[in-house]
Design an enzyme around this catalytic site. Sequence first.
Site, PDB file in Angstrom:
ATOM      1  CE1 TYR A   1      20.916 -10.522   6.270  1.00  0.00           C
ATOM      2  CE2 TYR A   1      18.943 -11.885   6.267  1.00  0.00           C
ATOM      3  CZ  TYR A   1      19.540 -10.638   6.287  1.00  0.00           C
ATOM      4  OH  TYR A   1      18.768  -9.503   6.322  1.00  0.00           O
TER       5      TYR A   1
ATOM      6  CE  LYS B   1      22.046  -0.821  -5.489  1.00  0.00           C
ATOM      7  NZ  LYS B   1      21.648   0.541  -5.965  1.00  0.00           N
TER       8      LYS B   1
ATOM      9  CG  ASP C   1      18.422   1.547  -5.257  1.00  0.00           C
ATOM     10  OD1 ASP C   1      18.195   0.764  -6.197  1.00  0.00           O
ATOM     11  OD2 ASP C   1      19.229   2.488  -5.347  1.00  0.00           O
TER      12      ASP C   1
ATOM     13  CG  ASP D   1      15.352  -9.398   6.474  1.00  0.00           C
ATOM     14  OD1 ASP D   1      14.191  -9.249   6.903  1.00  0.00           O
ATOM     15  OD2 ASP D   1      16.325  -9.582   7.224  1.00  0.00           O
TER      16      ASP D   1
ATOM     17  CG  ASP E   1      10.226  -6.455   7.539  1.00  0.00           C
ATOM     18  OD1 ASP E   1       9.547  -7.488   7.416  1.00  0.00           O
ATOM     19  OD2 ASP E   1      11.067  -6.314   8.435  1.00  0.00           O
TER      20      ASP E   1
END
Length: 369
Positions: free
Chosen positions: A142, A193, A226, A250, A254
């Site tokens: 970001y 990852k 993941d 992020d 959620d």
Amino acid sequence: MANFKLLLLPGDGIGPEVMGQAEAIVSFLDKQGIVGFSVERDLVGGAAYDAHGVAISDAAMDRAQEADAVLFGAVGGPKWDKVPYQHRPEAGLLRLRKDMGLFANLRPAICYPALADASSLKKELVEGLDMMIVRELTGGVYFGEPKEIVTLENGEKRGVDTQVYTTHEIDRIARVAFDLARLRRNKVSSAEKRNVMKTGVLWNEVVTAIHKRDYSDVTLEHVLADNCAMQLVRTPKQFDVIVCDNLFGDILSDVAAMLTGSLGMLPSASLGATDINTGKRKALYEPVHGSAPDIAGQSAANPLAMIASLAMALRYSFGEGKLADALEAALADVLAAGTRTRDIAAPGTNAVSTTDMGSAVLKAFQKRL
């Protein structure tokens, strides 16, 4: 009696409505002489753009820097979809995070017993869920440079976002996670990852080294991001504290939020480094639900995440852990009594207004004191 400087940034959409319910509790604590507050208010997001042409003014930033804590509502809405990218409502929140150095985002995911049936998962999978996601907030993709859209020689366009992390950035967020785990169930799951991303390799190396050197008493597991998302949906109660970078945090936070039944239930805290002179941290507290412009002005919004964000402020910025416990218990009391806003009401049942829900929590809180 301690006196704290508190800045309120209600923002857009339902932000002012839910902020009003948290402010009522602040006012009660102040008037009763329980905790003293000097309260200031300012604009952020679309409201600030309409007034000043920017998503947050320099004057509002100065107030945020001077405050003991900032309570933030929500920003954004279709009204501002076409404003210049650098002035979009969300830019106000990003500036607050960056300029205040708020590198650690704490996102609890708690499934209250009274709402276990509201989750999209089976009740037995989520009932009693209590986990914390610790998201690195000021680095990663970001904020990395270059960040651009360029036109190539053949006329095609290419978008570039850059994922960047340093040892220091990973070190400090990992320490927040390990310290929190020691106060909880003593387990940290580090999500990255490393199989395809060099930043993931470095993340894994740094977290492993810190654990070995300073936190060997805490259980550490590494999980690919993941797979972590899959496990959150499969068996979420296996997790205690999850630590991850900005992008994965992020997304995963959620996912975790929906396990609890509604985004309207969940608070967050964004913390800076501890000042070596004062022992204090810069801090911003906000609900995770967004501005919900479709229901703004209808008194239909759920204020519980905003009120729970105030509870986090009491705990982390004002040193009032017992008051935070009482406020969180009041939330559970109200839910156990069957009080529901529209987002968490069962089909065919009556939903209360934003104001009525806030009043119910304040009454329950007063009984707890």
